[in-house]
Design a protein around this motif. Structure first.
Motif, short mmCIF file in Angstrom:
data_model
loop_
_atom_site.label_atom_id
_atom_site.label_comp_id
_atom_site.label_asym_id
_atom_site.label_seq_id
_atom_site.Cartn_x
_atom_site.Cartn_y
_atom_site.Cartn_z
N ALA A 1 11.42 -15.05 3.50
CA ALA A 1 12.04 -15.12 5.22
C ALA A 1 13.30 -14.56 5.24
CB ALA A 1 12.32 -16.42 5.30
N TYR A 2 14.15 -14.27 4.54
CA TYR A 2 15.46 -13.51 4.68
C TYR A 2 15.30 -12.02 4.91
CZ TYR A 2 20.02 -11.43 3.74
OH TYR A 2 21.34 -10.95 3.76
N GLY A 3 14.08 -11.41 4.18
CA GLY A 3 13.81 -10.14 4.33
C GLY A 3 13.27 -9.99 5.63
N GLU A 4 12.30 -10.92 6.05
CA GLU A 4 11.89 -10.63 7.70
C GLU A 4 13.03 -10.75 8.42
OE1 GLU A 4 9.23 -10.16 10.55
OE2 GLU A 4 8.79 -9.86 8.21
N LEU A 5 13.91 -11.70 8.46
CA LEU A 5 15.11 -11.63 9.27
C LEU A 5 15.86 -10.31 9.38
CD1 LEU A 5 16.55 -15.07 8.65
CD2 LEU A 5 15.43 -14.56 10.72
N LEU A 6 16.17 -9.72 8.09
CA LEU A 6 16.68 -8.32 7.97
C LEU A 6 15.70 -7.31 8.96
CD1 LEU A 6 17.95 -8.19 4.24
CD2 LEU A 6 19.36 -8.60 6.53
N ARG A 7 14.46 -7.30 8.59
CA ARG A 7 13.71 -6.11 9.62
C ARG A 7 13.77 -6.75 10.81
NH1 ARG A 7 10.49 -7.19 4.61
NH2 ARG A 7 9.29 -8.81 5.78
N ALA A 8 13.78 -8.03 11.33
CA ALA A 8 13.85 -8.05 12.83
C ALA A 8 15.13 -7.75 13.13
CB ALA A 8 13.66 -9.83 13.18
N LYS A 9 16.33 -7.74 12.54
CA LYS A 9 17.51 -7.46 13.02
C LYS A 9 17.48 -6.04 13.18
CE LYS A 9 22.33 -7.10 11.51
NZ LYS A 9 23.15 -7.57 10.32
N ALA A 10 17.03 -5.35 12.20
CA ALA A 10 16.95 -3.73 12.26
C ALA A 10 16.18 -3.42 13.70
CB ALA A 10 16.21 -3.12 10.98
N ARG A 11 15.05 -3.88 13.91
CA ARG A 11 14.21 -3.62 15.06
C ARG A 11 15.25 -3.89 16.39
NH1 ARG A 11 10.07 -5.98 12.08
NH2 ARG A 11 10.26 -8.03 13.18
N LEU A 12 15.89 -5.16 16.17
CA LEU A 12 16.58 -5.28 17.49
C LEU A 12 17.76 -4.26 17.73
CD1 LEU A 12 17.03 -9.06 17.34
CD2 LEU A 12 15.83 -7.99 18.77
N GLU A 13 18.21 -3.89 16.55
CA GLU A 13 19.55 -2.84 16.68
C GLU A 13 18.85 -1.51 17.18
OE1 GLU A 13 22.49 -2.69 16.03
OE2 GLU A 13 22.94 -4.77 15.26
N GLU A 14 17.78 -1.25 16.73
CA GLU A 14 16.96 0.17 17.03
C GLU A 14 16.80 -0.30 18.67
OE1 GLU A 14 12.98 2.70 16.54
OE2 GLU A 14 13.39 0.92 15.18
N GLU A 15 16.08 -1.31 19.13
CA GLU A 15 15.83 -1.45 20.60
C GLU A 15 17.39 -1.39 21.34
OE1 GLU A 15 13.54 -2.10 23.93
OE2 GLU A 15 13.20 -1.59 21.98
N LYS A 16 18.31 -1.95 20.94
CA LYS A 16 19.64 -1.84 21.24
C LYS A 16 20.15 -0.41 21.70
CE LYS A 16 24.45 -3.38 20.83
NZ LYS A 16 25.29 -3.99 20.11
N GLY A 17 19.88 0.36 20.62
CA GLY A 17 20.37 1.80 20.70
C GLY A 17 19.56 2.59 21.66
N ARG A 18 18.10 2.35 21.94
CA ARG A 18 17.50 2.81 22.86
C ARG A 18 17.86 2.40 24.45
NH1 ARG A 18 13.10 1.56 25.94
NH2 ARG A 18 13.00 -0.34 25.40
N LEU A 19 18.06 1.20 24.59
CA LEU A 19 18.62 0.69 25.83
C LEU A 19 19.68 1.50 26.11
CD1 LEU A 19 17.72 -3.05 25.67
CD2 LEU A 19 16.46 -1.20 26.67
N GLU A 20 20.79 1.51 25.04
CA GLU A 20 22.25 2.16 25.17
C GLU A 20 21.92 3.73 25.64
OE1 GLU A 20 24.36 1.50 21.90
OE2 GLU A 20 24.92 -0.63 22.46
#
Length: 467
Positions: A105-124
């Protein structure tokens, strides 16, 4: 330990005294724990008949039964004895299961965080792009406002320009007068634009002229697969029914058997990624030099020094002609490679082919083609080395070259005028936003450059000088 003490007590009760004694604990054949207490007899060499001591046999049987009950009670309570330890040992491998689930579950949370960071960068990045476009529009609007009002004269339109931050109030009574004044100022505004020797980007009535400015790229779509790393997209400046100027065409050029030509009803459909139709070409094409003109796709067949015309209505090749001496399949490409030996272009005057020959020693050769027969009408040999530039296009009979396909701040660095047969150096800024420019073509109907930059389909507004 309790069983051991009971056996010891039983041995003492029987009066067994010997010089040596031993206590042994082991599992029997049924897997039960068994305690054995042994005392050697000091006087008897052999055991008497067992039937002579019935009372001893009864007492030992009673002790054994009690020992069994105590061991059963110990197992049921999961005690700390050896059997309890063995039972605990069986359960231990199951204990880490919750920890493994927590780690997953912790690994999945880290991957979700990475996806959110990538989406944040794209939006910026999109936010920055919108900010640049807004700033460019604001500058252009300010320039147009500054040139609309002629010298002298007063009126509500001039007051509005003096205070651009405040919108004028339109009352019903002076509405006709304001419309009349707008019509009166139209002619002076056009005269002012002519005096600046610059046309508006995208204007269809500004006529031919020299390229003086290239704007920032505007993204219209993006290829999602690796076959779209580089490609070509285009519109027909002189379409044939049932196609229109809005009909958009696209080819993903990565691969050895490139035959798919995607048709879209409009650029918006291209951005959504859903083609209206897919044409399968009779021959695979080479690289990114294709153009659409007067109802036909003009392209270089794979591993061939020829140019072919594919009729978009009849879905068949109607003409094919070899370009004399033209290099092909990596002999004289642009600096980025990609087998870009033969490049086609369209401008206000017609269809062109850009290539090089052994006779020209790698310099760009420019020929005008008949769009129906593909016969060469006239040829110009420039002194611009083809491998030294990233791409080229033609505007109003003048060849323009791009300095780099990967530098973010490239330039339009050379121009060759076919009317005078002369070359001149330029330094018009040209932005490679995605750092892999594989195609640039000019559309004379829209007065824009169409380009393919690392999966991205973009356009550049251009401005021409006075004819």
């Amino acid at each position: 330990m309790l069983g051991a003490w009971l056996l010891l007590w039983g041995g003492l009760a029987l009066g067994c005294r010997g010089e040596a004694a031993s206590l042994r604990r082991a599992d029997d054949s049924a897997g039960r724990c068994t305690y054995s207490f042994t005392v050697a007899s000091p006087v008897e060499a052999a055991c008497p008949d067992a039937g002579g001591v019935p009372e001893l046999r009864a007492e030992l049987a009673a002790l054994a039964a009690r020992l069994s009950r105590l061991e059963s009670r110990e197992r049921g309570a999961g005690g700390s004895g050896p059997r309890g330890a063995e039972a605990g040992a069986v359960r231990d491998p199951q204990a880490p299961a919750p920890a493994a689930r927590l780690e997953a579950a912790y690994g999945e949370l880290l991957r979700a965080k990475a996806r959110l960071e990538e989406e944040k960068g794209r939006l910026e990045r999109e936010k920055e792009e919108l900010g640049r476009r807004l700033e460019s529009s604001a500058r252009e609007l300010s320039r147009l406002r500054a040139t609309r009002c002629p010298p002298g004269g007063e009126g509500p339109g001039r007051d509005a320009l003096r205070a651009p931050g405040k919108a004028p109030r339109w009352d019903p009574q002076p509405l006709a007068y304001q419309e009349l004044q707008s019509e009166r100022t139209e002619v002076p505004a056009s005269r002012l634009l002519e005096e600046t020797a610059l046309g508006r980007p995208g204007s269809e009535d500004s006529g031919c002229g020299e390229l003086v400015w290239v704007g920032e790229p505007v993204v219209f779509g993006r290829a999602e697969s690796i076959t779209g790393k580089y490609g070509v997209w285009m519109k027909d400046p002189e379409p044939v029914s049932p196609f229109t100027r809005e009909t958009t065409w696209r080819v993903d050029a990565v691969g050895t058997e490139v035959r798919q030509l995607y048709q879209y009803e409009a650029a918006e459909q291209l951005a959504q990624g859903y083609p209206a139709k897919v044409h399968i070409l009779p021959q695979p094409l080479e690289s990114t030099g294709a153009v659409v003109y007067r109802g036909g796709l003009f392209f270089q067949p794979r591993r061939s020094p020829a140019v072919a015309r594919y009729d978009l209505r009849g879905e068949a090749i109607t003409a094919e002609k070899e370009i004399p001496g033209a290099g092909y399949h990596g002999q004289y490409p642009y600096s980025w490679g990609g087998y870009t030996d033969i490049d086609l272009a369209v401008d206000e005057t017609g269809l062109w082919v850009i290539y090089s020959t052994e006779k020209a020693r790698g310099a760009i050769v420019l020929s005008k083609l008949d769009p129906e027969t593909l016969e060469i009408q006239r040829t110009w040999e420039t002194n611009i080395r083809k491998r030294g530039v990233a791409n080229s296009f033609v505007i109003c009979g003048t060849l323009y070259t791009v300095s780099s396909y990967s530098a973010p701040n490239a330039t339009i660095n050379f121009a060759y005028d076919t009317a005078s047969g002369t070359r001149r150096a330029l330094s018009i800024p040209f932005e490679n936003r995605f750092r892999y420019l594989s195609m640039v073509d000019y559309n004379p109907a829209e007065r824009q450059l169409f380009a393919w930059d690392s999966f991205n389909m973009v356009t550049y507004p251009v401005r021409l000088s006075r004819p």
